[in-house]
Design a protein around this motif. Structure first.
Motif, PDB file in Angstrom:
ATOM      1  N   THR A  96     -20.735  62.754  84.814  1.00 17.99           N
ATOM      2  CA  THR A  96     -19.384  63.142  84.409  1.00 17.99           C
ATOM      3  C   THR A  96     -18.369  62.743  85.478  1.00 17.99           C
ATOM      4  O   THR A  96     -17.317  62.174  85.169  1.00 17.99           O
ATOM      5  CB  THR A  96     -19.308  64.655  84.153  1.00 17.99           C
ATOM      6  OG1 THR A  96     -20.201  64.971  83.073  1.00 17.99           O
ATOM      7  CG2 THR A  96     -17.904  65.105  83.802  1.00 17.99           C
ATOM      8  N   GLN A  97     -18.667  63.030  86.727  1.00 20.36           N
ATOM      9  CA  GLN A  97     -17.747  62.693  87.805  1.00 20.36           C
ATOM     10  C   GLN A  97     -17.489  61.186  87.872  1.00 20.36           C
ATOM     11  O   GLN A  97     -16.340  60.757  88.018  1.00 20.36           O
ATOM     12  CB  GLN A  97     -18.293  63.180  89.152  1.00 20.36           C
ATOM     13  CG  GLN A  97     -18.207  64.669  89.340  1.00 20.36           C
ATOM     14  CD  GLN A  97     -18.822  65.111  90.649  1.00 20.36           C
ATOM     15  OE1 GLN A  97     -19.837  64.586  91.088  1.00 20.36           O
ATOM     16  NE2 GLN A  97     -18.201  66.104  91.276  1.00 20.36           N
ATOM     17  N   ARG A 147      -6.910  57.634  89.287  1.00 19.01           N
ATOM     18  CA  ARG A 147      -7.018  58.562  88.158  1.00 19.01           C
ATOM     19  C   ARG A 147      -5.662  58.610  87.468  1.00 19.01           C
ATOM     20  O   ARG A 147      -4.657  58.852  88.126  1.00 19.01           O
ATOM     21  CB  ARG A 147      -7.428  59.948  88.629  1.00 19.01           C
ATOM     22  CG  ARG A 147      -7.819  60.853  87.488  1.00 19.01           C
ATOM     23  CD  ARG A 147      -8.427  62.109  88.027  1.00 19.01           C
ATOM     24  NE  ARG A 147      -9.297  62.707  87.030  1.00 19.01           N
ATOM     25  CZ  ARG A 147     -10.024  63.740  87.244  1.00 19.01           C
ATOM     26  NH1 ARG A 147     -10.038  64.310  88.425  1.00 19.01           N
ATOM     27  NH2 ARG A 147     -10.759  64.242  86.289  1.00 19.01           N
ATOM     28  N   LYS A 183     -17.750  58.999  85.511  1.00 20.33           N
ATOM     29  CA  LYS A 183     -16.969  58.554  84.347  1.00 20.33           C
ATOM     30  C   LYS A 183     -15.488  58.867  84.545  1.00 20.33           C
ATOM     31  O   LYS A 183     -14.625  58.113  84.107  1.00 20.33           O
ATOM     32  CB  LYS A 183     -17.487  59.220  83.073  1.00 20.33           C
ATOM     33  CG  LYS A 183     -18.750  58.594  82.558  1.00 20.33           C
ATOM     34  CD  LYS A 183     -19.215  59.255  81.278  1.00 20.33           C
ATOM     35  CE  LYS A 183     -20.524  58.638  80.805  1.00 20.33           C
ATOM     36  NZ  LYS A 183     -21.070  59.345  79.647  1.00 20.33           N
ATOM     37  N   GLN A 184     -15.181  59.982  85.221  1.00 20.76           N
ATOM     38  CA  GLN A 184     -13.790  60.377  85.446  1.00 20.76           C
ATOM     39  C   GLN A 184     -13.105  59.492  86.475  1.00 20.76           C
ATOM     40  O   GLN A 184     -11.900  59.262  86.395  1.00 20.76           O
ATOM     41  CB  GLN A 184     -13.727  61.842  85.897  1.00 20.76           C
ATOM     42  CG  GLN A 184     -14.120  62.819  84.820  1.00 20.76           C
ATOM     43  CD  GLN A 184     -14.249  64.243  85.362  1.00 20.76           C
ATOM     44  OE1 GLN A 184     -14.382  64.473  86.558  1.00 20.76           O
ATOM     45  NE2 GLN A 184     -14.205  65.200  84.446  1.00 20.76           N
TER      46      GLN A 184
END
Length: 127
Positions: free
Chosen positions: A64-65, A96, A67-68
């Motif tokens: 998840t991290q 980001r 992908k962010q």
């Protein structure tokens, strides 16, 4: 009388483990990262409530991290440790929502038999 000797067990050098671990993170390779974790591993990003325990939970969190922040990069500032742990200090950069971010980060990592058993991460926004 026969003398038996026990084979020497090579204890991985924490610096080697730390550098291979950082390389896996900078390659954004969750498989390579998790290959360096024990089955009973845990991960805690301080500032978040949840502590992720076990290979599946930690794999899911790292996936998840990444992908962010798919362009995340860790630039080593310092590395200290001994046989069973190391402290990895880095400048962390990523993009980001179109914005560049820069953080100072410290990972306190405990190892057993050359595998990461705990990763405690601390980050603060760089000035």
């Amino acid at each position: 009388m026969t003398v038996m000797t026990m084979p020497a067990t090579a204890i991985p050098n924490y610096q080697d483990v730390a550098r291979r671990y950082a390389d896996a993170w900078n390659a954004h390779d969750v498989g390579a990262i998790m290959a360096m974790h024990s089955d009973d591993t845990l991960y805690h990003l301080h500032g978040e409530v949840e502590v992720h325990r076990g290979r599946k939970a930690v794999t899911d969190k790292f996936t998840t991290q990444l992908k962010q922040v798919p362009d995340i990069h860790f630039a080593l500032k310092s590395l200290y440790g001994s046989g069973d742990h190391f402290v990895f200090e880095a400048v962390i950069t990523y993009t980001r929502n179109g914005e560049q971010a820069r953080f100072d980060g410290i990972d306190l990592i405990t190892i057993r038999d050359g595998l990461v058993v705990s990763k405690n991460s601390y980050m603060v926004k760089a000035e």
